[in-house]
Every structure is written in C-alpha cells, then in structure tokens.
Design an enzyme around this catalytic site. Sequence first.
Site, PDB file in Angstrom:
ATOM      1  N   ASP A   1       5.713  -7.954   5.755  1.00 41.35           N
ATOM      2  CA  ASP A   1       5.810  -9.113   4.856  1.00 41.35           C
ATOM      3  C   ASP A   1       6.857  -8.889   3.772  1.00 41.35           C
ATOM      4  OD1 ASP A   1       4.038 -10.663   6.157  1.00 41.35           O
ATOM      5  OD2 ASP A   1       2.336 -10.269   4.804  1.00 41.35           O
TER       6      ASP A   1
ATOM      7  N   LYS B   1     -26.164  17.889  16.513  1.00 40.63           N
ATOM      8  CA  LYS B   1     -27.276  16.969  16.220  1.00 40.63           C
ATOM      9  C   LYS B   1     -26.848  15.605  15.690  1.00 40.63           C
ATOM     10  CE  LYS B   1     -28.187  18.806  11.592  1.00 40.63           C
ATOM     11  NZ  LYS B   1     -29.145  19.285  10.644  1.00 40.63           N
TER      12      LYS B   1
ATOM     13  N   LYS C   1       8.157   0.692   5.581  1.00 43.02           N
ATOM     14  CA  LYS C   1       7.037   1.498   5.093  1.00 43.02           C
ATOM     15  C   LYS C   1       5.708   0.936   5.563  1.00 43.02           C
ATOM     16  CE  LYS C   1       4.434  -0.025   2.548  1.00 43.02           C
ATOM     17  NZ  LYS C   1       3.566  -0.807   1.670  1.00 43.02           N
ATOM     18  N   THR C   2       4.790   1.709   5.965  1.00 44.22           N
ATOM     19  CA  THR C   2       3.356   1.412   6.058  1.00 44.22           C
ATOM     20  C   THR C   2       2.687   2.472   6.921  1.00 44.22           C
ATOM     21  OG1 THR C   2       1.570  -0.075   6.713  1.00 44.22           O
ATOM     22  CG2 THR C   2       3.571  -0.311   7.990  1.00 44.22           C
ATOM     23  N   ILE C   3       1.558   2.975   6.423  1.00 40.02           N
ATOM     24  CA  ILE C   3       0.816   3.957   7.224  1.00 40.02           C
ATOM     25  C   ILE C   3       0.299   3.298   8.498  1.00 40.02           C
ATOM     26  CG2 ILE C   3       0.090   5.395   5.262  1.00 40.02           C
ATOM     27  CD1 ILE C   3      -2.784   4.095   5.810  1.00 40.02           C
ATOM     28  N   ASP C   4       0.155   1.963   8.487  1.00 39.04           N
ATOM     29  CA  ASP C   4      -0.453   1.263   9.633  1.00 39.04           C
ATOM     30  C   ASP C   4       0.390   1.379  10.906  1.00 39.04           C
ATOM     31  OD1 ASP C   4      -2.226   0.535   7.729  1.00 39.04           O
ATOM     32  OD2 ASP C   4      -1.996  -1.625   7.946  1.00 39.04           O
TER      33      ASP C   4
ATOM     34  N   ARG D   1      -5.081  -2.192   8.659  1.00 37.34           N
ATOM     35  CA  ARG D   1      -5.603  -3.547   8.478  1.00 37.34           C
ATOM     36  C   ARG D   1      -5.787  -4.306   9.787  1.00 37.34           C
ATOM     37  NH1 ARG D   1      -4.429  -6.069   3.725  1.00 37.34           N
ATOM     38  NH2 ARG D   1      -2.645  -4.677   3.508  1.00 37.34           N
TER      39      ARG D   1
ATOM     40  N   GLU E   1     -10.199  -0.101  11.622  1.00 34.47           N
ATOM     41  CA  GLU E   1     -10.624  -0.969  10.511  1.00 34.47           C
ATOM     42  C   GLU E   1     -10.592  -2.452  10.871  1.00 34.47           C
ATOM     43  OE1 GLU E   1      -9.272  -1.385   5.833  1.00 34.47           O
ATOM     44  OE2 GLU E   1      -7.724  -1.001   7.301  1.00 34.47           O
TER      45      GLU E   1
ATOM     46  N   TYR F   1      -7.876   5.900   2.218  1.00 30.25           N
ATOM     47  CA  TYR F   1      -7.098   6.224   1.025  1.00 30.25           C
ATOM     48  C   TYR F   1      -6.718   7.702   0.965  1.00 30.25           C
ATOM     49  CZ  TYR F   1      -8.407   1.526  -0.071  1.00 30.25           C
ATOM     50  OH  TYR F   1      -8.548   0.168   0.002  1.00 30.25           O
ATOM     51  N   GLU F   2      -7.551   8.576   1.567  1.00 25.15           N
ATOM     52  CA  GLU F   2      -7.253  10.020   1.486  1.00 25.15           C
ATOM     53  C   GLU F   2      -5.961  10.390   2.211  1.00 25.15           C
ATOM     54  OE1 GLU F   2      -9.753   8.237   2.897  1.00 25.15           O
ATOM     55  OE2 GLU F   2     -11.439   9.636   2.761  1.00 25.15           O
ATOM     56  N   GLY F   3      -5.461   9.476   3.055  1.00 23.34           N
ATOM     57  CA  GLY F   3      -4.240   9.802   3.802  1.00 23.34           C
ATOM     58  C   GLY F   3      -2.983   9.160   3.230  1.00 23.34           C
TER      59      GLY F   3
ATOM     60  N   GLY G   1       0.823  -1.219   0.000  1.00 28.02           N
ATOM     61  CA  GLY G   1       0.000   0.000   0.000  1.00 28.02           C
ATOM     62  C   GLY G   1       0.850   1.260   0.000  1.00 28.02           C
TER      63      GLY G   1
ATOM     64  N   MET H   1      -8.483   3.525   8.649  1.00 29.11           N
ATOM     65  CA  MET H   1      -7.684   2.470   8.032  1.00 29.11           C
ATOM     66  C   MET H   1      -6.626   1.919   8.993  1.00 29.11           C
ATOM     67  SD  MET H   1      -5.985   2.698   4.304  1.00 29.11           S
ATOM     68  CE  MET H   1      -7.039   1.983   3.060  1.00 29.11           C
TER      69      MET H   1
ATOM     70  N   ARG I   1       1.245  -5.746  -5.011  1.00 31.17           N
ATOM     71  CA  ARG I   1       1.223  -6.667  -3.872  1.00 31.17           C
ATOM     72  C   ARG I   1       1.699  -8.082  -4.228  1.00 31.17           C
ATOM     73  NH1 ARG I   1      -0.607  -4.468   0.693  1.00 31.17           N
ATOM     74  NH2 ARG I   1      -2.094  -2.764   0.643  1.00 31.17           N
TER      75      ARG I   1
HETATM   76  P1  FBP Z   1       0.585  -1.925   3.618  1.00 36.85           P
HETATM   77  O1  FBP Z   1       0.600  -2.783   4.840  1.00 36.85           O
HETATM   78  O2  FBP Z   1       0.975  -2.633   2.389  1.00 36.85           O
HETATM   79  O3  FBP Z   1       1.398  -0.671   3.824  1.00 36.85           O
HETATM   80  O4  FBP Z   1      -0.891  -1.415   3.360  1.00 36.85           O
HETATM   81  C1  FBP Z   1      -1.668  -0.974   4.418  1.00 36.85           C
HETATM   82  C2  FBP Z   1      -3.063  -0.593   4.000  1.00 36.85           C
HETATM   83  O5  FBP Z   1      -3.148   0.771   3.676  1.00 36.85           O
HETATM   84  C3  FBP Z   1      -4.043  -0.959   5.115  1.00 36.85           C
HETATM   85  O6  FBP Z   1      -4.158   0.067   6.050  1.00 36.85           O
HETATM   86  C4  FBP Z   1      -5.310  -1.267   4.364  1.00 36.85           C
HETATM   87  O7  FBP Z   1      -6.098  -2.191   5.063  1.00 36.85           O
HETATM   88  C5  FBP Z   1      -4.796  -1.872   3.092  1.00 36.85           C
HETATM   89  O8  FBP Z   1      -3.514  -1.340   2.877  1.00 36.85           O
HETATM   90  C6  FBP Z   1      -5.666  -1.580   1.895  1.00 36.85           C
HETATM   91  O9  FBP Z   1      -5.158  -2.272   0.801  1.00 36.85           O
HETATM   92  P2  FBP Z   1      -5.511  -1.947  -0.705  1.00 36.85           P
HETATM   93  O10 FBP Z   1      -4.700  -0.768  -1.114  1.00 36.85           O
HETATM   94  O11 FBP Z   1      -5.072  -3.170  -1.424  1.00 36.85           O
HETATM   95  O12 FBP Z   1      -6.971  -1.650  -0.780  1.00 36.85           O
END
Ligand code: FBP
Length: 550
Positions: free
Chosen positions: A173, A239, A199-202, A249, A308, A424-426, A78, A247, A142
């Site tokens: 991974d 209201k 790397k990963t936003i997670d 995973r 998520e 996705y916006e981030g 991602g 997000m 991927r």
């Molecule tokens: P990575 O672990 O590859 O960095 O991706 C993380 C992520 O953005 C998760 O937060 C999200 O669940 C997933 O990718 C979404 O995957 P895709 O881009 O295939 O919809």
Amino acid sequence: MNISALQKERAKYQPKLPKSLQGSAKLVEGEKTKSVANQKEIEELFPNTYGMPLIAFEKGEEQKSNSPVNIGVILSGGQAPGGHNVISGIFDGIKRINPESKLYGFLGGPGGLVDHVYVELTAKKIDEYRNTGGFDIIGSGRTKLEEEWQFDKGLEIAKDLDLNALVIIGGDDSNTNACVLAEYYLKKNAGVQVIGCPKTIDGDLKNEMIETSFGFDTATKVYSELIGNIQRDANSAKKYWHFIKLMGRSASHIGLECALKTQPNITLISEEVAEKKQTLGEIVDYMASVVAQRADNGDNFGVALIPEGLIEFVPEMKKLISELNDLLAEGTETGKEFKMLKKSHRREWVASQLSPDAANLFQSLPSGIANQLTLDRDPHGNVQVSLIETEKLLGEMVKTRLAEMKEEGKFSGKFNTQYHFFGYEGRCAAPSNFDADYCYSLGATASVLVSEGKTGYMASVRNLTAPAEEWIAGGVPVTMMMNMERRHGHMKPVIQKALVELDGAPFKYFVTKRGEWALGTHYIYPGPIQYFGPSEICDLPTQTLKLEQA
Ligand code: FBP
C-alpha cells in the site's frame, strides 16, 4: 546510549554490497514495461510514470563529480528488521555521491511529512543504528498518503529542505501511494522525485523483479528458532500439543517458510483453504485426525502452525464476518438494538438475525470466540479479525471433535494444549546478515536512482540466493506491479499482493512432505540467528527463495 555486547560488536559489521554498487554504478536501461494487468486503466491514471524501462546497474568508472543529493526518508507501516540499514545504505550512498549531500528522516511515518516533523540524520546518529533492528531511529506510522492536500504539504517541506527526493520504505500500500505521489509531483513539475523500498515481514510484496521484501528473512528465522525450541520441549515432555499462530496479516508465506525450516506436524496454509473452499469443520477434522493418528503411535504431542489471516480465507467464516459487519455496523438500527441487549441475550439474538448457514456456524463456535466476533469491534463496527485467537478457536474445536471421536471409539489418546502467538517478537530483531546486506544494498540502490534523476521506481536487488557480490541491483517502475482492485467499494490502482502460490515450488515441496512430518517426529531445530561464523550458517537465504530459484 547503553548498548548490549552483541550490539557493540554487530555495529562493526560492514554489510556486503553487489559489485555494481561497490564503486560508481552505471545505469543500463532495459525493456519498456507494462502493468501486470489492466494496462489501459493504469496507463490512463499514470500518464507520466507508466511504461518506464527496467533499470539494472553495472559497475561503472570511478566516481565522477556529482551534485549533492538531498533525501527525505520515511518508514511506513509495521516494523521489519533491516529498516535502519536501508537508511544507512542511503546515507553512505549519497555521501559517496557527494559529501555535501543531506539525509532527513520524517518522524512517525508518512504523517511526519504532512506535519513537517523531521530530523537531520547525521553520521553520528546513523552510526548508532547500523545493523540494529527496529524503526526507532525515526519511528514509523500507518498514516496513508492518499490525498492531494497531503501531497502539497509534503511538497512545501521538500522545497524548504531543498530535497531532491523522498524515499518511502513500506509495503504494497505504501509503495502504491509512493507511486501516486511520484506521478503527482511529475504532473506538477515539482522537481521532487519519489523512490520506494520493499518492506514487510509478511513477504507478500514480491514479484518477478522484487524477489522478497526485507524483514521476512530475519522474522522467520526468529519464529523458527522459537518453534524449534517448542518442538524440542514437546518431544521431551511428550504431553502437549502446541498450537502456534504466526503473524502475517493475509498471506501465509511466514507459516510456509517456518514449516520448511522446522518440519512441524501440522501447518495450515490459508491460500489452500480458500482454493479448496474448506470449511472450519473440515480443517478441524484434518487436525483431529493427525492428533488421533499420532496418539495411536503413542505420541500424545505435536506442533501445529496456524497463519494469522486464516479466518478470512475460510469461505463460510468470511461470509459470517461480513454478515456480522452489516448487522452490527455503527449507526444502524440493528447495531443500536444489539448494544441495548443484556450480554447474556446477545448471542441468541445475533444468531436469530443471521442467514441459516451463518447462524449454524456462529452457534458452533466456542463462546469466547463468538464474543470476540461480536464485542471486539473497530471504530467502524467491523470485526477485528487480527484479534481473534484462531489458535484457541481451533484448539477448542479439535478438543470437542476428539471427545466425539472418543465416544465413537476412534480416539484413545490424550489432548492437552498450549497456545502461542509469534508476531511482534520477530519484527524488530537485529537483522540477519541477509537482511543487513539486502537492506544496505536497497538503500544504496535508492541513492543511485535518486542521483540519476529517477522517480516512480522501486529499488530492486535480485539474484538473492547467490553471494551478495553477484546480486543485481537496479530499479523497477512501480506501475509495472500494478493492477486494478476494488477497495472500499471503488476500483483503485494497487500493487498486486503476492499470496502463496499453490503451484509454486515452496508449497509443492511442502505438500510432498507434510504427510511424513504429520505422523513422524521429524523436527528441525534451527537455533538462533548466527551473526558471526561460517558463511554456511550466517548468510543463509530463506527456504522459500532457495526453492523458488532452484
Ligand atoms: P506491514 O504490512 O505494514 O509491514 O505490517 C505487517 C504486520 O506486521 C502484520 O504481519 C500484522 O498483521 C500487522 O502488521 C500488525 O499491525 P500493528 O503493528 O498495527 O499491530
């Protein structure tokens, strides 16, 4: 290329580097390392790359003459803000080492290496992408690099291009696979090194030596801006309850960081749900009780953050999903029978096939969600957990619970919901100063590790709450982060995923505050990422890092 006014100005930003990378770096080897667990098994699987020492860089003498360094770079998985700066950091790094060095980018992720699809990254190309978000310079993918035939195909092109090394920019991974590749090439004496970048936003690729993965800072800043804006709207209109899925995973680092930045009324942390073995009913009761207590104070509004990955951490949901996966699996008798049924009969039939507990839970779910669980399935017939609209599931269940409470005289307010999903916006936002600097430093680090002949290492830049000049760059053997885990029925060596630690400082701080944030309205409005201005607002690290390093 048409670019925005911001992009034009931002292209001029010169990312900050640690002192050790400002001239030529001197390598200092530390202690020999061992894996976090299963040392015997990991050592047997990685005889050539196990036990290598930690490496830290120090400022060295002025540049000695070095041979050219040719690198092939791969973006894996991602998108995460800052990927382009890792690449520009590698580019500038290898050109500094020797101007004849070359950088190639494999297109569309690891598949590009196997299929031999690549471009040479020239100075002109690199300049177009400095300090920009996204992975579009070469694209990502991927495809998993797991099989020997893929490694051999990779070696063919590496030899054709005269590459010294591959740099793989990816999550846990992809870096695990990078290490397997490094070991394989060493065993074959292939003369191609492999270096990883975290790397990963997670935010779930982290440990003692990797303080954070890149992208987490920018992504959480973007989400927190949006959450802050919604909080202000909620507090203005008074209201709506906004249920926001975030997000990530598996781990809840994003949710926790956003909560620390914005102080919403409810934040669920999946790791806590699993630890306390909470049921869906208990989670709903908690949320409904906050809604009801706020209503008693006249506040029929609020904001709830939902990670998520929550569903898979609720033990009873996990069991239900596993039973559904078995029941509806492709090619099984029951899977076939299910497909033959009229849609209107499917729910009843599924319930009749499940264990009593799973059936009760399944029947208590709103019909839209029950459909998502049985109809939206991946090619193997598995439930697509990421498609489940957890925010709506919880919203509807809280509504039902509040209706019961109304009957019992325990709730007299109003409950109107709005739902959001921020993900996705981030992922492709222009990197914050932190990510721009961190990524550029990671790229420069990777170039030095390659030039020094290292393989099986991940680029590491630490001491991240200090000014960039004081960051500590170096390398960590990937085997040091590994343990054995069961994957698809087999024990495999993998980098340990970092979930939110319930005894860690960020979560503990959150726990001391969440009661106050639930009932009061203590929202913080962080506003947009600042790229220009005083360092106090432009160079802020995450709250998670600050608390962890306090
Ligand atoms: P990575 O672990 O590859 O960095 O991706 C993380 C992520 O953005 C998760 O937060 C999200 O669940 C997933 O990718 C979404 O995957 P895709 O881009 O295939 O919809």
